[in-house]
Design an enzyme around this catalytic site. Structure first.
Site, short mmCIF file in Angstrom:
data_model
loop_
_atom_site.label_atom_id
_atom_site.label_comp_id
_atom_site.label_asym_id
_atom_site.label_seq_id
_atom_site.Cartn_x
_atom_site.Cartn_y
_atom_site.Cartn_z
N HIS A 106 0.84 -1.20 0.00
CA HIS A 106 0.00 0.00 0.00
C HIS A 106 0.87 1.25 0.00
O HIS A 106 0.62 2.20 -0.76
CB HIS A 106 -0.91 0.00 1.22
N GLU A 107 1.89 1.26 0.85
CA GLU A 107 2.80 2.41 0.90
C GLU A 107 3.59 2.53 -0.40
O GLU A 107 3.85 3.65 -0.88
CB GLU A 107 3.74 2.31 2.10
N HIS A 110 1.63 4.47 -2.85
CA HIS A 110 1.74 5.92 -2.74
C HIS A 110 2.98 6.44 -3.47
O HIS A 110 2.94 7.49 -4.14
CB HIS A 110 1.81 6.34 -1.27
#
Length: 233
Positions: A106-107, A110
């Site tokens: 998920h990071e 980003h």
């Protein structure tokens, strides 16, 4: 008639809104921690630790210049564009559970958003300096405006808070897109269990942002209803 009444110049309706926010926020946090704990006990089918999988996702996503480091705490994971680094909590950096790889990816999502110039991510980044001022100052301005019976300050406080709410709304598609990228990647390189677990963990995480945005909207509507139709009295 003064603008203020109740304890320290704030009516009881505002305290009710604050209580609702605490309850909703607490439930959302409890849900993400419960879901994370469940999937942290399940080994991922994709090989490697959270840091390993995130590094491969970054490479495939065209963000090879992004570094990965550890950060203290639990669920403190984040991507910081200022140093172009993924900061992963120790459990997710070295862990190989479904939860660990889901959060790490998920990071990474980003970082890929930043590398590819994702529109909502760029807008969110542009709002950060203004929002930092708004979030820190709106309550002080509101209290002063109510206490001094200066409606101009109250209107300014509401405007500042509206900027903070806008930031939360812009954050939602940013977080949802990062989760979508993570789930898609794990679905492609891992197994069905990875996809299922990542979707569960990241949906729970997204609900914390939804809960925060919802309570802020309720609070903004309350402020507008309470003070929006008033002039200086």
């Amino acid at each position: 008639m003064p603008l203020y009444y109740g304890f320290y110049g704030v009516d009881m309706g505002y305290y009710l809104i604050a209580l609702i926010a605490l309850v909703i926020g607490g439930l959302a946090q409890a849900y993400i921690r419960s879901t994370y704990r469940k999937w942290s006990q399940v080994d991922a089918q994709v090989s490697g630790t959270g840091a390993d999988v995130a590094r491969r996702m970054l490479a495939e996503g065209g963000a090879t210049g992004v570094g990965i480091t550890r950060t203290p705490g639990s669920l403190t994971d984040h991507y910081d564009p200022r140093d172009n680094m993924l900061h992963l909590s120790d459990d997710n950096y070295r862990g190989a559970s479904v939860a660990s790889v889901a959060v790490a990816c998920h990071e990474a999502g980003h970082a890929i958003q930043a590398a590819r110039g994702f529109g909502f991510y760029r807008l969110r980044t542009a709002l950060v300096p203004v929002v930092s001022i708004a979030q820190q100052g709106w309550v002080i301005v509101l209290v002063l405006g109510i206490f001094l019976n200066m409606f101009g300050l109250v209107k300014l406080a509401i405007a500042l808070f509206a900027v903070a709410v806008l930031f939360q709304l812009v954050t939602l598609p940013v977080e949802i897109d990062a989760s979508r990228r993570a789930v898609a990647y794990l679905s492609a390189v891992g197994g069905g269990l990875d996809e299922k677990g990542a979707r569960s963990v990241l949906t729970a995480a997204a609900l914390t942002y939804v809960a925060a945005a919802l309570t802020s909207i309720i609070q903004l509507v309350y402020l507008l209803g309470r003070y929006g139709g008033r002039g200086d009295e």
